[in-house]
Write a protein that holds these residues in place. Structure first.
Motif, PDB file in Angstrom:
ATOM      1  N   PRO A  58       4.277 -46.494  20.096  1.00 33.47           N
ATOM      2  CA  PRO A  58       3.182 -45.960  19.297  1.00 33.47           C
ATOM      3  C   PRO A  58       1.890 -45.926  20.106  1.00 33.47           C
ATOM      4  CG  PRO A  58       3.897 -48.126  18.509  1.00 33.47           C
ATOM      5  CD  PRO A  58       4.918 -47.642  19.463  1.00 33.47           C
ATOM      6  N   PRO A  59       1.054 -44.934  19.886  1.00 35.48           N
ATOM      7  CA  PRO A  59      -0.154 -44.782  20.694  1.00 35.48           C
ATOM      8  C   PRO A  59      -1.004 -46.050  20.705  1.00 35.48           C
ATOM      9  CG  PRO A  59      -0.163 -43.329  18.772  1.00 35.48           C
ATOM     10  CD  PRO A  59       1.195 -43.892  18.877  1.00 35.48           C
ATOM     11  N   VAL A  60      -1.392 -46.459  21.905  1.00 33.39           N
ATOM     12  CA  VAL A  60      -2.225 -47.652  22.056  1.00 33.39           C
ATOM     13  C   VAL A  60      -3.687 -47.210  22.023  1.00 33.39           C
ATOM     14  CG1 VAL A  60      -2.740 -49.634  23.505  1.00 33.39           C
ATOM     15  CG2 VAL A  60      -0.442 -48.671  23.473  1.00 33.39           C
ATOM     16  N   GLY A  61      -4.406 -47.663  21.035  1.00 31.68           N
ATOM     17  CA  GLY A  61      -5.814 -47.295  20.932  1.00 31.68           C
ATOM     18  C   GLY A  61      -6.012 -45.798  20.823  1.00 31.68           C
ATOM     19  N   GLY A  62      -5.079 -45.117  20.175  1.00 31.60           N
ATOM     20  CA  GLY A  62      -5.216 -43.676  19.957  1.00 31.60           C
ATOM     21  C   GLY A  62      -4.869 -42.839  21.174  1.00 31.60           C
ATOM     22  N   VAL A  63      -4.501 -43.508  22.295  1.00 36.20           N
ATOM     23  CA  VAL A  63      -4.163 -42.740  23.497  1.00 36.20           C
ATOM     24  C   VAL A  63      -2.651 -42.663  23.611  1.00 36.20           C
ATOM     25  CG1 VAL A  63      -4.390 -42.602  25.987  1.00 36.20           C
ATOM     26  CG2 VAL A  63      -6.251 -43.517  24.615  1.00 36.20           C
ATOM     27  N   ARG A  64      -2.121 -41.455  23.572  1.00 44.25           N
ATOM     28  CA  ARG A  64      -0.684 -41.289  23.686  1.00 44.25           C
ATOM     29  C   ARG A  64      -0.289 -41.378  25.157  1.00 44.25           C
ATOM     30  NH1 ARG A  64       2.934 -36.370  23.451  1.00 44.25           N
ATOM     31  NH2 ARG A  64       1.215 -35.623  24.647  1.00 44.25           N
ATOM     32  N   ASP A  65       0.818 -42.058  25.419  1.00 45.14           N
ATOM     33  CA  ASP A  65       1.289 -42.154  26.791  1.00 45.14           C
ATOM     34  C   ASP A  65       1.824 -40.788  27.226  1.00 45.14           C
ATOM     35  OD1 ASP A  65       2.251 -42.854  29.213  1.00 45.14           O
ATOM     36  OD2 ASP A  65       3.958 -43.998  28.462  1.00 45.14           O
ATOM     37  N   LYS A  66       1.130 -40.196  28.204  1.00 47.43           N
ATOM     38  CA  LYS A  66       1.514 -38.848  28.632  1.00 47.43           C
ATOM     39  C   LYS A  66       2.903 -38.833  29.246  1.00 47.43           C
ATOM     40  CE  LYS A  66      -2.942 -36.797  29.568  1.00 47.43           C
ATOM     41  NZ  LYS A  66      -3.889 -36.494  30.633  1.00 47.43           N
ATOM     42  N   GLY A  67       3.254 -39.952  29.892  1.00 46.10           N
ATOM     43  CA  GLY A  67       4.543 -39.988  30.569  1.00 46.10           C
ATOM     44  C   GLY A  67       5.717 -40.120  29.609  1.00 46.10           C
ATOM     45  N   ALA A  68       5.426 -40.538  28.367  1.00 44.12           N
ATOM     46  CA  ALA A  68       6.523 -40.813  27.438  1.00 44.12           C
ATOM     47  C   ALA A  68       7.349 -39.563  27.158  1.00 44.12           C
ATOM     48  CB  ALA A  68       5.960 -41.364  26.136  1.00 44.12           C
ATOM     49  N   ALA A  69       6.691 -38.410  27.084  1.00 46.89           N
ATOM     50  CA  ALA A  69       7.423 -37.183  26.786  1.00 46.89           C
ATOM     51  C   ALA A  69       8.336 -36.794  27.937  1.00 46.89           C
ATOM     52  CB  ALA A  69       6.442 -36.057  26.501  1.00 46.89           C
ATOM     53  N   ALA A  70       7.992 -37.262  29.145  1.00 48.15           N
ATOM     54  CA  ALA A  70       8.758 -36.844  30.314  1.00 48.15           C
ATOM     55  C   ALA A  70       9.952 -37.734  30.567  1.00 48.15           C
ATOM     56  CB  ALA A  70       7.850 -36.846  31.543  1.00 48.15           C
ATOM     57  N   SER A  71       9.959 -38.941  29.997  1.00 51.90           N
ATOM     58  CA  SER A  71      11.037 -39.863  30.323  1.00 51.90           C
ATOM     59  C   SER A  71      12.143 -39.786  29.295  1.00 51.90           C
ATOM     60  CB  SER A  71      10.500 -41.283  30.430  1.00 51.90           C
ATOM     61  OG  SER A  71       9.607 -41.542  29.387  1.00 51.90           O
ATOM     62  N   VAL A  72      13.283 -39.327  29.744  1.00 53.60           N
ATOM     63  CA  VAL A  72      14.432 -39.170  28.869  1.00 53.60           C
ATOM     64  C   VAL A  72      15.578 -40.014  29.402  1.00 53.60           C
ATOM     65  CG1 VAL A  72      15.976 -37.514  27.783  1.00 53.60           C
ATOM     66  CG2 VAL A  72      13.678 -36.819  28.423  1.00 53.60           C
ATOM     67  N   GLY A  73      15.971 -40.992  28.646  1.00 55.28           N
ATOM     68  CA  GLY A  73      17.078 -41.840  29.045  1.00 55.28           C
ATOM     69  C   GLY A  73      18.387 -41.361  28.420  1.00 55.28           C
ATOM     70  N   VAL A  74      19.406 -42.175  28.552  1.00 57.73           N
ATOM     71  CA  VAL A  74      20.708 -41.815  27.984  1.00 57.73           C
ATOM     72  C   VAL A  74      21.097 -42.859  26.956  1.00 57.73           C
ATOM     73  CG1 VAL A  74      23.035 -41.067  28.538  1.00 57.73           C
ATOM     74  CG2 VAL A  74      21.320 -41.098  30.293  1.00 57.73           C
ATOM     75  N   GLN A  75      21.814 -42.425  25.963  1.00 56.48           N
ATOM     76  CA  GLN A  75      22.260 -43.340  24.934  1.00 56.48           C
ATOM     77  C   GLN A  75      23.678 -42.942  24.553  1.00 56.48           C
ATOM     78  OE1 GLN A  75      20.352 -41.905  21.287  1.00 56.48           O
ATOM     79  NE2 GLN A  75      20.408 -44.006  20.559  1.00 56.48           N
ATOM     80  N   VAL A  76      24.504 -43.923  24.264  1.00 59.61           N
ATOM     81  CA  VAL A  76      25.857 -43.613  23.785  1.00 59.61           C
ATOM     82  C   VAL A  76      25.786 -43.548  22.264  1.00 59.61           C
ATOM     83  CG1 VAL A  76      28.222 -44.423  23.635  1.00 59.61           C
ATOM     84  CG2 VAL A  76      26.973 -44.665  25.754  1.00 59.61           C
ATOM     85  N   THR A  77      25.979 -42.372  21.704  1.00 61.41           N
ATOM     86  CA  THR A  77      25.816 -42.229  20.257  1.00 61.41           C
ATOM     87  C   THR A  77      27.060 -42.691  19.509  1.00 61.41           C
ATOM     88  OG1 THR A  77      26.426 -39.925  20.542  1.00 61.41           O
ATOM     89  CG2 THR A  77      24.090 -40.404  20.237  1.00 61.41           C
ATOM     90  N   GLN A  78      28.227 -42.421  20.056  1.00 59.28           N
ATOM     91  CA  GLN A  78      29.439 -42.874  19.378  1.00 59.28           C
ATOM     92  C   GLN A  78      30.619 -42.916  20.348  1.00 59.28           C
ATOM     93  OE1 GLN A  78      30.818 -40.085  16.452  1.00 59.28           O
ATOM     94  NE2 GLN A  78      29.916 -38.356  17.521  1.00 59.28           N
ATOM     95  N   VAL A  79      31.644 -43.629  19.916  1.00 64.18           N
ATOM     96  CA  VAL A  79      32.895 -43.671  20.677  1.00 64.18           C
ATOM     97  C   VAL A  79      33.927 -42.961  19.810  1.00 64.18           C
ATOM     98  CG1 VAL A  79      34.623 -45.132  21.746  1.00 64.18           C
ATOM     99  CG2 VAL A  79      32.249 -45.845  21.742  1.00 64.18           C
TER     100      VAL A  79
END
Lengths: 146, 133
Positions: A58-79
């Motif tokens: 969540p934005p810290v002090g109203g400043v959104r982390d610009k890098g957050a939109a660029a970082s995409v990780g991987v997640q295993v949704t189901q087996v």
């Protein structure tokens, strides 16, 4: 700190790839398991990957982390369990054989699993290397001016 | 009043920030090499640097009437982030080419280290001037 996000990205990928490797190991180990825990032959399992944004705090002090939109990780949704038909083997003397003398064997495709294993280990190596590079760069950053 | 050192440091700081951002994008691409439907992304570094240094922003709205609202201009990084052109198509819709990504990652890491070296050089120069030795 966008460099720190790289650790989260590569970390999530390492996690996902090791889960994939685990699943492959289970499949290969159970390639001949006629009776699994539910009494039926073992069914091959596959993991499903999905892209997942990391560091979207969540934005810290109203400043959104610009890098957050660029970082995409991987997640295993189901087996998921493979829907491929079971392998039928003619073994009339096997106690698990049906009336016609056929035994239902697991639907594990060994060739497919070996390919999966190599692919997962290569991806794991790549992501481990990404982490190493990020660590080096971060250490250099901390040494600025020294 | 900005000194020359300030200006040069600011330039390298901007470049460093962009390189860190790009490193993040490339790490995302490498991490998602096996994710179905993932589209590889990268930034146009030149465009992003020019935008970050305040020279231009390609997300600004064109205003043809006096009553048009100018718009915020958008985020420079978002404007410069683009999708990679597909070299070889994959059945699952993934556009990550591992060779390209790894090469770009290694190259960007070198650029990042170069920026740090420049900053260190500037600081060392100033240190020498202050101590007079």
């Amino acid at each position: 700190m966008s460099m720190l996000n790289v650790f989260q990205i590569a970390g999530s990928a390492l996690n996902a790839q090791s889960l994939r490797l685990n699943t492959t190991a289970s499949n290969l180990a159970n390639a001949d398991s006629v009776i699994a825990e539910d009494g039926q032959p073992y069914r091959a399992k596959q993991v499903v990957f999905a892209a997942k944004p990391v560091g979207a705090t969540p934005p810290v002090g109203g400043v959104r982390d610009k890098g957050a939109a660029a970082s995409v990780g991987v997640q295993v949704t189901q087996v998921v369990e493979s829907a491929a038909p079971m392998r039928l083997v003619y073994e009339p003397h096997n106690p698990a054989a049906n009336a016609e003398g056929y035994v239902e064997m697991p639907n594990v495709n060994v060739v497919e699993e070996m390919v999966n294993m190599i692919s997962a280990s290569r991806s794991y190596q790549n992501n481990a290397e990404v982490m190493n590079t990020a660590q080096t760069l971060l250490q250099r950053t901390l040494q600025i001016g020294q | 009043m900005k000194t020359q050192l300030d200006q040069q440091l600011q330039f390298h700081q901007t470049a460093l920030n962009l390189q860190a951002h790009r490193q993040q994008l490339l790490a995302s691409n490498i991490a998602n090499a096996d994710t179905p439907h993932y589209k590889a992304r990268d930034i146009d570094f030149r465009e992003a640097l020019q935008g970050a240094l305040g020279k231009q922003s390609n997300l600004a709205l064109a205003t043809t009437q006096s009553r048009h609202i100018a718009g915020g201009g958008g985020d420079v990084l978002e404007g410069a982030t683009k999708y990679r052109t597909e070299l070889q198509s994959a059945v699952d819709g993934n556009t990550v080419n591992m060779d390209v990504e790894r090469a770009a990652f290694a190259e960007n890491a070198i650029h990042y280290e170069a920026s740090i070296t420049f900053i260190n050089g500037l600081l060392r120069g100033m240190q020498t001037a202050i101590s007079g030795q």
